[in-house]
Design a protein around this motif. Structure first.
Motif, PDB file in Angstrom:
ATOM      1  N   TYR A 113       0.842  -1.014  -0.017  1.00  0.00           N
ATOM      2  CA  TYR A 113       0.167  -0.009  -0.040  1.00  0.00           C
ATOM      3  C   TYR A 113       0.971   1.164  -0.041  1.00  0.00           C
ATOM      4  CZ  TYR A 113       1.355   0.665   4.912  1.00  0.00           C
ATOM      5  OH  TYR A 113       1.782   0.942   6.277  1.00  0.00           O
ATOM      6  N   GLY A 114       0.201   2.385  -0.484  1.00  0.00           N
ATOM      7  CA  GLY A 114       1.034   3.605  -0.536  1.00  0.00           C
ATOM      8  C   GLY A 114       0.186   4.828  -0.619  1.00  0.00           C
ATOM      9  N   ASP A 115       0.687   5.880  -0.901  1.00  0.00           N
ATOM     10  CA  ASP A 115      -0.187   7.203  -1.074  1.00  0.00           C
ATOM     11  C   ASP A 115      -0.618   7.526  -2.413  1.00  0.00           C
ATOM     12  OD1 ASP A 115      -1.395   9.442  -0.054  1.00  0.00           O
ATOM     13  OD2 ASP A 115       0.519  10.125   0.700  1.00  0.00           O
ATOM     14  N   LEU A 137      -0.921   7.927   6.574  1.00  0.00           N
ATOM     15  CA  LEU A 137      -0.802   6.595   6.306  1.00  0.00           C
ATOM     16  C   LEU A 137       0.252   5.932   7.523  1.00  0.00           C
ATOM     17  CD1 LEU A 137       0.261   6.062   2.413  1.00  0.00           C
ATOM     18  CD2 LEU A 137      -2.001   5.299   3.485  1.00  0.00           C
ATOM     19  N   PRO A 138      -0.113   4.960   8.186  1.00  0.00           N
ATOM     20  CA  PRO A 138       0.597   4.293   9.065  1.00  0.00           C
ATOM     21  C   PRO A 138       1.705   3.611   8.483  1.00  0.00           C
ATOM     22  CG  PRO A 138      -1.336   2.911   9.014  1.00  0.00           C
ATOM     23  CD  PRO A 138      -1.453   4.130   8.136  1.00  0.00           C
ATOM     24  N   HIS A 139       2.836   3.642   9.045  1.00  0.00           N
ATOM     25  CA  HIS A 139       4.054   2.673   8.450  1.00  0.00           C
ATOM     26  C   HIS A 139       3.628   1.165   8.850  1.00  0.00           C
ATOM     27  CE1 HIS A 139       6.968   5.873   7.768  1.00  0.00           C
ATOM     28  NE2 HIS A 139       6.427   6.436   8.935  1.00  0.00           N
ATOM     29  N   HIS A 140       2.919   0.770   9.622  1.00  0.00           N
ATOM     30  CA  HIS A 140       2.579  -0.504   9.962  1.00  0.00           C
ATOM     31  C   HIS A 140       1.165  -0.629   9.950  1.00  0.00           C
ATOM     32  CE1 HIS A 140       6.806  -1.413  10.771  1.00  0.00           C
ATOM     33  NE2 HIS A 140       6.730  -0.410  11.558  1.00  0.00           N
ATOM     34  N   LEU A 141       0.456  -0.959   8.917  1.00  0.00           N
ATOM     35  CA  LEU A 141      -0.898  -0.978   8.679  1.00  0.00           C
ATOM     36  C   LEU A 141      -1.468  -2.204   9.101  1.00  0.00           C
ATOM     37  CD1 LEU A 141      -3.587   0.506   7.385  1.00  0.00           C
ATOM     38  CD2 LEU A 141      -2.797  -0.919   5.281  1.00  0.00           C
ATOM     39  N   GLN A 155      -6.844   2.493  -5.407  1.00  0.00           N
ATOM     40  CA  GLN A 155      -5.853   2.594  -6.400  1.00  0.00           C
ATOM     41  C   GLN A 155      -4.398   2.323  -5.708  1.00  0.00           C
ATOM     42  OE1 GLN A 155      -8.359   4.450  -6.006  1.00  0.00           O
ATOM     43  NE2 GLN A 155      -9.769   4.113  -7.783  1.00  0.00           N
ATOM     44  N   ALA A 156      -4.056   2.512  -4.632  1.00  0.00           N
ATOM     45  CA  ALA A 156      -2.875   2.283  -3.880  1.00  0.00           C
ATOM     46  C   ALA A 156      -2.720   1.187  -3.096  1.00  0.00           C
ATOM     47  CB  ALA A 156      -2.449   3.556  -3.233  1.00  0.00           C
ATOM     48  N   ASN A 193       7.097   3.219  -0.634  1.00  0.00           N
ATOM     49  CA  ASN A 193       7.748   4.584  -0.051  1.00  0.00           C
ATOM     50  C   ASN A 193       7.543   5.654  -1.324  1.00  0.00           C
ATOM     51  OD1 ASN A 193       9.871   3.503  -1.499  1.00  0.00           O
ATOM     52  ND2 ASN A 193      11.529   4.094   0.084  1.00  0.00           N
ATOM     53  N   PHE A 194       6.639   5.433  -2.041  1.00  0.00           N
ATOM     54  CA  PHE A 194       6.471   6.426  -3.225  1.00  0.00           C
ATOM     55  C   PHE A 194       5.070   6.521  -3.502  1.00  0.00           C
ATOM     56  CE2 PHE A 194       7.111   1.984  -4.947  1.00  0.00           C
ATOM     57  CZ  PHE A 194       5.988   1.811  -5.828  1.00  0.00           C
ATOM     58  N   VAL A 195       4.394   7.613  -4.012  1.00  0.00           N
ATOM     59  CA  VAL A 195       3.186   7.873  -4.592  1.00  0.00           C
ATOM     60  C   VAL A 195       2.919   7.002  -5.624  1.00  0.00           C
ATOM     61  CG1 VAL A 195       1.600   9.466  -5.158  1.00  0.00           C
ATOM     62  CG2 VAL A 195       3.349  10.370  -3.953  1.00  0.00           C
ATOM     63  N   VAL A 196       1.892   6.166  -5.254  1.00  0.00           N
ATOM     64  CA  VAL A 196       1.455   4.716  -5.911  1.00  0.00           C
ATOM     65  C   VAL A 196       0.830   5.348  -7.369  1.00  0.00           C
ATOM     66  CG1 VAL A 196       0.567   2.512  -6.161  1.00  0.00           C
ATOM     67  CG2 VAL A 196       1.985   3.345  -4.224  1.00  0.00           C
ATOM     68  N   ALA A 197      -0.328   6.064  -6.933  1.00  0.00           N
ATOM     69  CA  ALA A 197      -1.560   6.259  -7.996  1.00  0.00           C
ATOM     70  C   ALA A 197      -1.980   7.844  -7.966  1.00  0.00           C
ATOM     71  CB  ALA A 197      -2.652   5.137  -7.496  1.00  0.00           C
ATOM     72  N   LYS A 198      -2.639   7.716  -9.092  1.00  0.00           N
ATOM     73  CA  LYS A 198      -3.204   9.339  -9.111  1.00  0.00           C
ATOM     74  C   LYS A 198      -5.031   8.807  -9.320  1.00  0.00           C
ATOM     75  CE  LYS A 198      -0.064  11.614 -11.727  1.00  0.00           C
ATOM     76  NZ  LYS A 198       0.311  12.229 -13.218  1.00  0.00           N
ATOM     77  N   TYR A 199      -5.744   9.290  -8.367  1.00  0.00           N
ATOM     78  CA  TYR A 199      -7.151   8.950  -8.252  1.00  0.00           C
ATOM     79  C   TYR A 199      -8.082   9.929  -8.708  1.00  0.00           C
ATOM     80  CZ  TYR A 199     -11.425   8.328  -5.688  1.00  0.00           C
ATOM     81  OH  TYR A 199     -12.929   8.282  -5.205  1.00  0.00           O
ATOM     82  N   LEU A 200      -8.987   9.738  -9.771  1.00  0.00           N
ATOM     83  CA  LEU A 200      -9.971  10.539 -10.259  1.00  0.00           C
ATOM     84  C   LEU A 200     -11.090  10.654  -9.182  1.00  0.00           C
ATOM     85  CD1 LEU A 200     -11.019  12.361 -12.560  1.00  0.00           C
ATOM     86  CD2 LEU A 200     -12.088  10.151 -13.335  1.00  0.00           C
TER      87      LEU A 200
END
Length: 252
Positions: A113-115, A137-141, A155-156, A193-200
């Protein structure tokens, strides 16, 4: 290597679909399965998908019973070990994303998971989700972190098929339920540790807000009990009011 199936659900989305497809086909690593499930669109959506047919592993166009019925179809068609939903209008944010995701997967990995960025109809970035909403976002979800709703943008959120259930088809907040169910069963959970998606923005839950809120309560009640769901919604309400006051009447 455990493989990813990327799934795009679309219906009458000729304005948005091509940028979704292009973001997927632009990946530096193309070692994934790509599936498009179209709900028998009445506009030019299917023609756009067919332009890229040579690079799409599975293309289905048939009537469905709504978004989550179509997502269930996509998940059942998937041959990969992981499913990743990138629906029409959404985009993979970085061309190296698939490559970086594979580097994070080991035998125990079940969820990554990511941002994500919010984007408008033209694809313009409106803000980073973890900064413009209360969802940090928690480090340990864990699944308990979802008690206040959709902590991770769908989407992430990439899940292995061994933990992914079918979607609660009649519930507009089925994505929250799906993520919780995945997290409950997951052995290894990895923060990207990166932005995963763009969400419409402006999806079905925004268009049918009243029913979506009722359905979210049903999801939280299922996992946290009646008192837990009531308490969570009171906190969500207070937090939302505070945030809108702070931002001059706009939620995000």
């Amino acid at each position: 290597m455990r493989k990813i199936s990327i799934i795009t659900i679309t219906y009458n989305a000729e304005k948005f679909l091509e940028r979704t497809i292009q973001s997927i086909l632009a990946q530096t690593c193309q070692d994934f399965e790509y599936i498009i499930v179209d709900g028998k669109s009445k506009d030019g959506t299917l023609a756009i998908a067919q332009k890229y047919q040579e690079r799409i592993n599975i293309l289905v166009s048939e009537p469905d019973k709504g978004l989550y019925d179509a997502m269930n179809k996509g998940q059942q068609l998937a041959n990969g070990d992981f499913v990743w939903f990138m629906n029409a209008g959404d985009e993979i944010n970085d061309i190296h994303a698939v490559e970086q995701i594979y580097q994070q997967i080991d035998d125990d990995t079940d969820v990554l998971y990511g941002d994500s960025y919010f984007v408008d109809d033209l694809g313009n970035i409106q803000g980073l989700r973890s900064e413009v909403t209360p969802h940090r976002l928690p480090h340990h979800l864990t699944w308990q972190d979802m008690n206040l709703g959709m902590l991770v943008c769908h989407q992430a959120f990439i899940a292995s098929k061994r933990v992914a259930p079918l979607y609660w088809q009649e519930n507009l907040s089925a994505d929250i339920d799906w993520e919780i169910e995945c997290l409950k069963k997951a052995k290894g959970i990895v923060l990207l540790n990166f932005v995963v998606a763009k969400y419409l923005t402006g999806g079905i839950s925004n268009k049918q807000l009243k029913r979506s809120l009722i359905d979210r309560y049903k999801v939280l009640q299922k996992h946290f009990g009646v008192l837990g769901a009531i308490g969570s919604h009171l906190l969500i309400l207070v937090r939302g009011v505070f945030l809108m006051l702070r931002k001059g009447g706009k939620y995000w």
